[in-house]
Design a protein around this motif. Structure first.
Motif, PDB file in Angstrom:
ATOM      1  N   PRO A 186      56.450  28.413  -5.176  1.00  0.00           N
ATOM      2  CA  PRO A 186      55.157  29.288  -4.458  1.00  0.00           C
ATOM      3  C   PRO A 186      55.690  30.181  -3.565  1.00  0.00           C
ATOM      4  O   PRO A 186      57.004  30.098  -3.106  1.00  0.00           O
ATOM      5  N   SER A 187      54.787  31.297  -3.440  1.00  0.00           N
ATOM      6  CA  SER A 187      55.028  32.176  -2.377  1.00  0.00           C
ATOM      7  C   SER A 187      54.503  31.296  -1.094  1.00  0.00           C
ATOM      8  O   SER A 187      53.374  31.498  -0.672  1.00  0.00           O
ATOM      9  N   ILE A 188      55.442  31.283   0.095  1.00  0.00           N
ATOM     10  CA  ILE A 188      55.087  30.536   1.206  1.00  0.00           C
ATOM     11  C   ILE A 188      55.297  31.735   2.256  1.00  0.00           C
ATOM     12  O   ILE A 188      56.121  32.365   2.631  1.00  0.00           O
ATOM     13  N   THR A 189      53.985  31.757   3.139  1.00  0.00           N
ATOM     14  CA  THR A 189      53.717  32.534   4.225  1.00  0.00           C
ATOM     15  C   THR A 189      53.715  31.957   5.441  1.00  0.00           C
ATOM     16  O   THR A 189      53.635  30.759   5.428  1.00  0.00           O
ATOM     17  N   HIS A 190      53.632  32.717   6.638  1.00  0.00           N
ATOM     18  CA  HIS A 190      53.217  32.077   8.010  1.00  0.00           C
ATOM     19  C   HIS A 190      51.856  31.438   7.669  1.00  0.00           C
ATOM     20  O   HIS A 190      51.595  30.532   8.558  1.00  0.00           O
ATOM     21  N   ASP A 191      50.900  31.983   7.166  1.00  0.00           N
ATOM     22  CA  ASP A 191      49.538  31.349   6.861  1.00  0.00           C
ATOM     23  C   ASP A 191      49.503  30.197   6.115  1.00  0.00           C
ATOM     24  O   ASP A 191      48.665  29.303   6.259  1.00  0.00           O
ATOM     25  N   ASN A 192      50.303  29.998   5.080  1.00  0.00           N
ATOM     26  CA  ASN A 192      49.977  28.935   4.309  1.00  0.00           C
ATOM     27  C   ASN A 192      51.294  27.820   4.167  1.00  0.00           C
ATOM     28  O   ASN A 192      51.247  26.741   3.445  1.00  0.00           O
ATOM     29  N   PHE A 194      51.956  25.365   6.176  1.00  0.00           N
ATOM     30  CA  PHE A 194      51.379  24.080   6.719  1.00  0.00           C
ATOM     31  C   PHE A 194      50.986  23.275   5.261  1.00  0.00           C
ATOM     32  O   PHE A 194      51.305  22.021   5.456  1.00  0.00           O
ATOM     33  N   PHE A 195      50.281  23.943   4.279  1.00  0.00           N
ATOM     34  CA  PHE A 195      49.996  23.376   3.360  1.00  0.00           C
ATOM     35  C   PHE A 195      51.029  22.640   2.451  1.00  0.00           C
ATOM     36  O   PHE A 195      51.017  21.424   2.148  1.00  0.00           O
ATOM     37  N   PHE A 196      52.289  23.571   2.223  1.00  0.00           N
ATOM     38  CA  PHE A 196      53.355  22.804   1.334  1.00  0.00           C
ATOM     39  C   PHE A 196      54.188  21.801   2.364  1.00  0.00           C
ATOM     40  O   PHE A 196      54.758  20.990   1.768  1.00  0.00           O
ATOM     41  N   GLU A 197      54.120  22.205   3.537  1.00  0.00           N
ATOM     42  CA  GLU A 197      54.792  21.142   4.353  1.00  0.00           C
ATOM     43  C   GLU A 197      53.899  19.590   4.428  1.00  0.00           C
ATOM     44  O   GLU A 197      54.619  18.616   4.308  1.00  0.00           O
ATOM     45  N   GLY A 198      52.819  20.014   4.348  1.00  0.00           N
ATOM     46  CA  GLY A 198      51.953  18.629   4.525  1.00  0.00           C
ATOM     47  C   GLY A 198      52.128  18.033   3.031  1.00  0.00           C
ATOM     48  O   GLY A 198      52.111  16.829   2.948  1.00  0.00           O
ATOM     49  N   ALA A 199      52.146  18.864   1.854  1.00  0.00           N
ATOM     50  CA  ALA A 199      52.185  18.188   0.696  1.00  0.00           C
ATOM     51  C   ALA A 199      53.512  17.398   0.423  1.00  0.00           C
ATOM     52  O   ALA A 199      53.789  16.233  -0.073  1.00  0.00           O
ATOM     53  N   ALA A 200      54.529  17.903   1.129  1.00  0.00           N
ATOM     54  CA  ALA A 200      55.866  17.219   1.214  1.00  0.00           C
ATOM     55  C   ALA A 200      55.799  15.859   2.004  1.00  0.00           C
ATOM     56  O   ALA A 200      56.637  14.861   1.564  1.00  0.00           O
ATOM     57  N   GLN A 201      54.861  15.594   2.785  1.00  0.00           N
ATOM     58  CA  GLN A 201      54.759  14.407   3.631  1.00  0.00           C
ATOM     59  C   GLN A 201      53.678  13.697   2.798  1.00  0.00           C
ATOM     60  O   GLN A 201      53.064  12.627   3.394  1.00  0.00           O
ATOM     61  N   MET A 214      34.910  26.421  10.227  1.00  0.00           N
ATOM     62  CA  MET A 214      34.807  26.574   8.591  1.00  0.00           C
ATOM     63  C   MET A 214      36.267  26.195   8.273  1.00  0.00           C
ATOM     64  O   MET A 214      37.112  26.621   8.696  1.00  0.00           O
ATOM     65  N   LEU A 215      35.984  25.655   7.147  1.00  0.00           N
ATOM     66  CA  LEU A 215      37.197  25.111   6.212  1.00  0.00           C
ATOM     67  C   LEU A 215      37.813  26.196   5.149  1.00  0.00           C
ATOM     68  O   LEU A 215      36.719  26.804   4.655  1.00  0.00           O
ATOM     69  N   HIS A 216      38.878  26.460   5.099  1.00  0.00           N
ATOM     70  CA  HIS A 216      39.205  27.712   4.074  1.00  0.00           C
ATOM     71  C   HIS A 216      40.300  27.015   3.081  1.00  0.00           C
ATOM     72  O   HIS A 216      41.272  26.527   3.714  1.00  0.00           O
ATOM     73  N   HIS A 217      40.327  27.525   1.934  1.00  0.00           N
ATOM     74  CA  HIS A 217      41.264  27.228   0.998  1.00  0.00           C
ATOM     75  C   HIS A 217      41.010  28.281  -0.111  1.00  0.00           C
ATOM     76  O   HIS A 217      39.883  28.388  -0.771  1.00  0.00           O
ATOM     77  N   PRO A 218      42.070  29.110  -0.537  1.00  0.00           N
ATOM     78  CA  PRO A 218      43.481  29.101   0.255  1.00  0.00           C
ATOM     79  C   PRO A 218      43.491  29.614   1.720  1.00  0.00           C
ATOM     80  O   PRO A 218      42.250  30.163   1.891  1.00  0.00           O
ATOM     81  N   PRO A 219      44.472  29.364   2.581  1.00  0.00           N
ATOM     82  CA  PRO A 219      44.413  29.751   3.711  1.00  0.00           C
ATOM     83  C   PRO A 219      44.268  31.254   4.053  1.00  0.00           C
ATOM     84  O   PRO A 219      44.585  32.132   3.191  1.00  0.00           O
ATOM     85  N   LYS A 220      43.456  31.594   5.078  1.00  0.00           N
ATOM     86  CA  LYS A 220      43.368  33.063   5.174  1.00  0.00           C
ATOM     87  C   LYS A 220      43.965  33.344   6.782  1.00  0.00           C
ATOM     88  O   LYS A 220      44.581  32.493   7.314  1.00  0.00           O
TER      89      LYS A 220
END
Length: 314
Positions: A186-192, A194-201, A214-220
């Motif tokens: 996946p293309s990992i950026t400063h904004d997203n 946390f999502f992939f780090e969380g998935a690894a956990q 407000m909740l956002h997905h995908p991250p903004k």
């Protein structure tokens, strides 16, 4: 059966009719022409401007030639997707039995003999135009099957032909036997990140605006409220299938096919695109309760995927 005998059997289908003339569901009409030319960004006035069309060599409005297939499409409810007993079905069945089980469309050619105008009601019939000898291609050994579609108007005038060609082929043995490549990164950026780090956990994290909540997905990078400050919340991982597709082709070697990809509506209200696993893709349904499962593809990549909830209750 010898190769020569098999070739003679499949070539015997050349010239056989696939279908009797089938009328399109609606006549050629200006509203649909308007939708088409807007989608194509084609501003030729002969399609919609009656005065300009009358002054042209056409003497009146015409439909874009490339709209040919639009006027005979039957819609999703016209068939149930099962194989029938037409000459084409028989031919493709013979090729399947001989090991030519894969298929890819290769090209399409259209030839126009008359203009199509609003009010015309087209019909189409099809014949098997040609079946090639066995050919070596980049995909594997196969046969090209060309179908000719013949278009006529309500008066029986021949207005156009379309040649549609597919390749029925045997996948290369090397392609079947090669080791599955790693999952695309996946293309990992400063904004997203946390999502992939969380998935690894084993956590399904959703971006939350600190300004308005407000909740956002995908991250903004910024919230609609104007805030650039975000936190995260851990989702329950439960939701329902809001929409889905089942992908058969083109095939990427890192994935298994058919591949069910769903738009999952989480309990928290956001929607997330993910593979749907643990179920036959043919059995996936909109509204089906699902729950997250974290799949580790390798030491560097773990992704949330969704499987049906046991018992069907989220």
């Amino acid at each position: 059966m010898s190769d020569t005998a098999f070739l003679e059997r499949i070539k015997a289908f050349e010239g056989r009719r696939v279908s009797d003339p089938v009328p399109g569901p609606d006549p050629v009409n200006v509203p649909m022409i308007r939708h088409l030319v807007q989608a194509l960004e084609d501003d030729n006035p002969v399609y919609l401007d009656e005065a300009a069309a009358a002054r042209s060599v056409h003497g009146g409005l015409i439909a874009p030639p490339t709209s040919l297939q639009v006027w005979i499409m039957q819609g999703l409810s016209a068939g149930n997707g099962t194989r029938g007993d037409s000459a084409q079905d028989q031919l493709l069945g013979m090729l399947d039995e001989a090991g030519f089980t894969s298929v890819v469309a290769t090209n399409c050619e259209q030839e126009y003999f008359a203009e199509i105008r609003p009010g015309d009601h087209l019909s189409v019939e099809a014949v098997i135009d040609s079946v090639s000898d066995e050919k070596a291609t980049g995909l594997g050994m196969g046969h090209f099957v060309t179908t000719r579609q013949i278009y006529r108007d309500q008066h029986g005038n021949h207005v156009a032909d379309m040649l549609f060609r597919i390749l029925k082929f045997k996948p290369k043995a090397a392609a079947r036997e090669q080791q599955k490549p790693p999952r695309p990164r996946p293309s990992i950026t400063h904004d997203n990140a946390f999502f992939f780090e969380g998935a690894a956990q084993g956590k399904l994290l959703i971006q939350k605006c600190r300004g308005c909540g407000m909740l956002h997905h995908p991250p903004k990078a910024a919230c609609e409220c104007g805030s650039f400050e975000f936190d995260t919340v851990e989702a329950t991982g439960r939701g329902t299938v809001y929409s889905f597709v089942v992908n058969h082709y083109p095939q990427v070697p890192a994935f298994d096919y058919p591949l069910a990809v769903g738009l999952i509506e989480l309990e928290e209200g956001v929607r997330m695109v993910s593979d749907i696993i643990g179920i036959d893709p043919a059995d996936v349904r909109i509204g089906m309760p699902v729950e997250v499962e974290f799949v580790k593809f390798d030491d560097e990549l773990t992704l949330p995927q969704f499987r049906p909830v046991a018992g069907g209750v989220a």
